[in-house]
Design a protein around this motif. Structure first.
Motif, mmCIF file in Angstrom:
data_model
loop_
_atom_site.group_PDB
_atom_site.id
_atom_site.type_symbol
_atom_site.label_atom_id
_atom_site.label_comp_id
_atom_site.label_asym_id
_atom_site.label_seq_id
_atom_site.Cartn_x
_atom_site.Cartn_y
_atom_site.Cartn_z
ATOM 1 N N TYR A 61 0.832 -1.212 0.000
ATOM 2 C CA TYR A 61 0.000 0.000 0.000
ATOM 3 C C TYR A 61 0.868 1.264 0.000
ATOM 4 O O TYR A 61 0.498 2.285 -0.575
ATOM 5 N N VAL A 62 2.002 1.176 0.681
ATOM 6 C CA VAL A 62 2.892 2.344 0.785
ATOM 7 C C VAL A 62 3.611 2.599 -0.537
ATOM 8 O O VAL A 62 3.953 3.733 -0.856
ATOM 9 N N LYS A 63 3.800 1.521 -1.296
ATOM 10 C CA LYS A 63 4.509 1.630 -2.579
ATOM 11 C C LYS A 63 3.896 2.744 -3.435
ATOM 12 O O LYS A 63 2.681 2.805 -3.612
ATOM 13 N N GLY A 64 4.718 3.633 -3.933
ATOM 14 C CA GLY A 64 4.235 4.716 -4.796
ATOM 15 C C GLY A 64 3.908 5.992 -4.049
ATOM 16 O O GLY A 64 3.631 7.016 -4.665
ATOM 17 N N ALA A 65 3.928 5.930 -2.709
ATOM 18 C CA ALA A 65 3.603 7.132 -1.932
ATOM 19 C C ALA A 65 4.814 8.054 -1.823
ATOM 20 O O ALA A 65 5.958 7.600 -1.835
ATOM 21 N N ASP A 66 4.526 9.363 -1.717
ATOM 22 C CA ASP A 66 5.572 10.342 -1.397
ATOM 23 C C ASP A 66 5.592 10.623 0.100
ATOM 24 O O ASP A 66 6.571 11.135 0.631
ATOM 25 N N ALA A 67 4.469 10.329 0.757
ATOM 26 C CA ALA A 67 4.363 10.575 2.197
ATOM 27 C C ALA A 67 3.284 9.660 2.768
ATOM 28 O O ALA A 67 2.368 9.247 2.044
ATOM 29 N N VAL A 68 3.435 9.350 4.061
ATOM 30 C CA VAL A 68 2.402 8.564 4.744
ATOM 31 C C VAL A 68 1.957 9.313 6.007
ATOM 32 O O VAL A 68 2.732 10.073 6.596
ATOM 33 N N VAL A 69 0.688 9.073 6.377
ATOM 34 C CA VAL A 69 0.135 9.667 7.598
ATOM 35 C C VAL A 69 -0.494 8.547 8.406
ATOM 36 O O VAL A 69 -1.304 7.771 7.870
ATOM 37 N N ALA A 98 7.594 2.197 5.193
ATOM 38 C CA ALA A 98 8.122 3.449 4.630
ATOM 39 C C ALA A 98 9.641 3.365 4.520
ATOM 40 O O ALA A 98 10.225 3.738 3.493
ATOM 41 N N LYS A 99 10.263 2.826 5.555
ATOM 42 C CA LYS A 99 11.729 2.729 5.565
ATOM 43 C C LYS A 99 12.204 1.778 4.465
ATOM 44 O O LYS A 99 13.126 2.090 3.706
ATOM 45 N N ALA A 100 11.551 0.638 4.364
ATOM 46 C CA ALA A 100 11.973 -0.369 3.374
ATOM 47 C C ALA A 100 11.859 0.167 1.949
ATOM 48 O O ALA A 100 12.676 -0.179 1.089
ATOM 49 N N LEU A 101 10.852 1.015 1.726
ATOM 50 C CA LEU A 101 10.614 1.509 0.361
ATOM 51 C C LEU A 101 11.254 2.871 0.106
ATOM 52 O O LEU A 101 11.134 3.417 -1.001
ATOM 53 N N GLY A 102 11.901 3.431 1.115
ATOM 54 C CA GLY A 102 12.534 4.748 0.926
ATOM 55 C C GLY A 102 11.532 5.885 0.844
ATOM 56 O O GLY A 102 11.810 6.931 0.267
ATOM 57 N N VAL A 103 10.346 5.685 1.428
ATOM 58 C CA VAL A 103 9.343 6.765 1.504
ATOM 59 C C VAL A 103 9.659 7.529 2.790
ATOM 60 O O VAL A 103 9.364 7.074 3.891
ATOM 61 N N ARG A 104 10.286 8.686 2.662
ATOM 62 C CA ARG A 104 10.905 9.296 3.841
ATOM 63 C C ARG A 104 9.932 10.090 4.720
ATOM 64 O O ARG A 104 10.111 10.204 5.914
ATOM 65 N N ARG A 105 8.864 10.632 4.130
ATOM 66 C CA ARG A 105 8.017 11.570 4.890
ATOM 67 C C ARG A 105 6.907 10.830 5.620
ATOM 68 O O ARG A 105 6.087 10.124 4.994
ATOM 69 N N TYR A 106 6.824 11.028 6.944
ATOM 70 C CA TYR A 106 5.858 10.314 7.787
ATOM 71 C C TYR A 106 5.308 11.311 8.797
ATOM 72 O O TYR A 106 6.067 11.877 9.586
ATOM 73 N N LEU A 138 9.292 5.588 15.562
ATOM 74 C CA LEU A 138 9.379 6.457 14.378
ATOM 75 C C LEU A 138 10.580 7.395 14.484
ATOM 76 O O LEU A 138 11.329 7.584 13.513
ATOM 77 N N ILE A 139 10.788 7.971 15.660
ATOM 78 C CA ILE A 139 11.921 8.889 15.851
ATOM 79 C C ILE A 139 13.235 8.152 15.568
ATOM 80 O O ILE A 139 14.130 8.678 14.897
ATOM 81 N N ASP A 140 13.316 6.911 16.054
ATOM 82 C CA ASP A 140 14.557 6.138 15.882
ATOM 83 C C ASP A 140 14.744 5.625 14.451
ATOM 84 O O ASP A 140 15.802 5.109 14.114
ATOM 85 N N SER A 141 13.695 5.747 13.615
ATOM 86 C CA SER A 141 13.765 5.191 12.254
ATOM 87 C C SER A 141 14.673 5.991 11.329
ATOM 88 O O SER A 141 15.132 5.483 10.310
ATOM 89 N N GLY A 142 14.896 7.249 11.670
ATOM 90 C CA GLY A 142 15.692 8.103 10.778
ATOM 91 C C GLY A 142 14.883 8.668 9.617
ATOM 92 O O GLY A 142 15.429 9.380 8.764
ATOM 93 N N LEU A 143 13.583 8.376 9.565
ATOM 94 C CA LEU A 143 12.736 8.955 8.511
ATOM 95 C C LEU A 143 12.521 10.454 8.756
ATOM 96 O O LEU A 143 12.904 10.987 9.805
ATOM 97 N N ASP A 144 11.901 11.122 7.792
ATOM 98 C CA ASP A 144 11.582 12.556 7.919
ATOM 99 C C ASP A 144 10.215 12.682 8.590
ATOM 100 O O ASP A 144 9.187 12.873 7.931
ATOM 101 N N TRP A 145 10.218 12.577 9.900
ATOM 102 C CA TRP A 145 8.950 12.499 10.629
ATOM 103 C C TRP A 145 8.537 13.845 11.221
ATOM 104 O O TRP A 145 9.359 14.709 11.517
ATOM 105 N N THR A 146 7.197 13.971 11.402
ATOM 106 C CA THR A 146 6.605 15.038 12.213
ATOM 107 C C THR A 146 5.579 14.354 13.100
ATOM 108 O O THR A 146 4.775 13.554 12.606
ATOM 109 N N ILE A 147 5.637 14.626 14.399
ATOM 110 C CA ILE A 147 4.696 14.001 15.332
ATOM 111 C C ILE A 147 3.804 15.088 15.922
ATOM 112 O O ILE A 147 4.280 16.014 16.587
ATOM 113 N N ILE A 148 2.509 14.978 15.629
ATOM 114 C CA ILE A 148 1.530 15.946 16.124
ATOM 115 C C ILE A 148 0.731 15.274 17.238
ATOM 116 O O ILE A 148 0.165 14.189 17.046
#
Ligand SMILES: NC(=O)c1ccc[n+]([C@@H]2O[C@H](COP(=O)([O-])OP(=O)(O)OC[C@H]3O[C@@H](n4cnc5c(N)ncnc54)[C@H](OP(=O)(O)O)[C@@H]3O)[C@@H](O)[C@H]2O)c1
Length: 214
Positions: A61-69, A98-106, A138-148
């Protein structure tokens, strides 16, 4: 932008998907009940059938995404087991995919109180522990995260004005509509990467509040 919103039929998620679709993003919502698909289509979103708990991986499902929420939740009536499989396990699966597919924004919907789950009582303890552990993963994943971390959610109309703060430990409410608008804006603002912020109703226009976050 192709955005996958997990928990796609949630009350925040549906409003977020509508905002994304209206601005021209490919807004995809992950749902587990086919009968919910029409509600996503009605706001211009693309329904994607999948189950956070039953599926071993969210990569298809994540495949092809630029960002996930992450907008899913087991809900207040759920027991400890589903807090572990949805609030924590689902968020972890989304991070892994997201990490496996290189989808950085979370962008993560967390909760007030997640900075100190031990201070809560009753069923809030396992819930906030699941949220805190999901945030940490998520913080430890190294992805480009924002936590609200919104305060108590209401179904009041959005005011378009909020209080967004990295000073954690607040307690107040916020309409789901304003949470959705903050998430949509955060996806556009790179300076929100690496930020954990609490969100309440307030007096700062959402665009300004999101851009002021560091
Ligand atoms: N309530 C509050 O005051 C509060 C405060 C702070 C933060 N939050 C957090 O805010 C977030 C969104 O809240 P909300 O009120 O918009 O949520 P919501 O309306 O309760 O929606 C949650 C969604 O998660 C989905 N979901 C549950 N298990 C799933 C699974 N196995 N696979 C796929 N989807 C699944 C549900 O789908 P189904 O219809 O299939 O069950 C539902 O659509 C949640 O993370 C919540 O923890 C809540």
């Amino acid at each position: 932008m192709d955005v996958l919103v997990v928990g796609g039929h949630g009350k925040i998620a549906l409003q977020l998907l509508g905002l994304l679709a209206a601005r021209g993003d490919r807004a995809r919502g992950l749902i587990r009940k086919p009968e919910q698909a029409a509600d996503l289509e009605a706001v211009g979103a693309v329904p994607v059938l999948g189950d956070l708990e039953a599926d071993a991986s969210l990569e298809p499902y994540v495949k092809g995404a630029d960002a996930v929420v992450f907008a899913a939740g087991a809900g207040p009536g759920s027991g400890d087991a589903r807090k572990a499989t949805v609030d924590l396990g689902g968020a972890v699966k989304l991070t892994d995919a997201a990490k496996a597919l290189g989808v950085r924004r979370y962008v993560m919907i967390s909760s007030i109180g997640a900075q100190d789950p031990g201070a809560a009582t009753g069923s809030m303890v396992p819930y906030l522990k699941a949220k805190a552990d999901a945030d940490r993963y998520l913080i430890d994943s190294g992805l480009d995260w924002t936590i609200i971390r919104p305060g108590g959610l209401t179904d009041e109309p959005g005011t378009g004005r909020v209080r967004l703060t990295t000073d954690l430990g607040g307690r107040a409410s916020v309409p789901r509509a304003d949470v959705a608008a903050v998430l949509a804006e955060a996806l556009l603002v790179p300076s929100t990467i690496g930020v954990v912020a609490e969100l309440f109703t307030g007096d700062v226009p959402i665009g300004d509040a999101v851009r002021a976050l560091r």
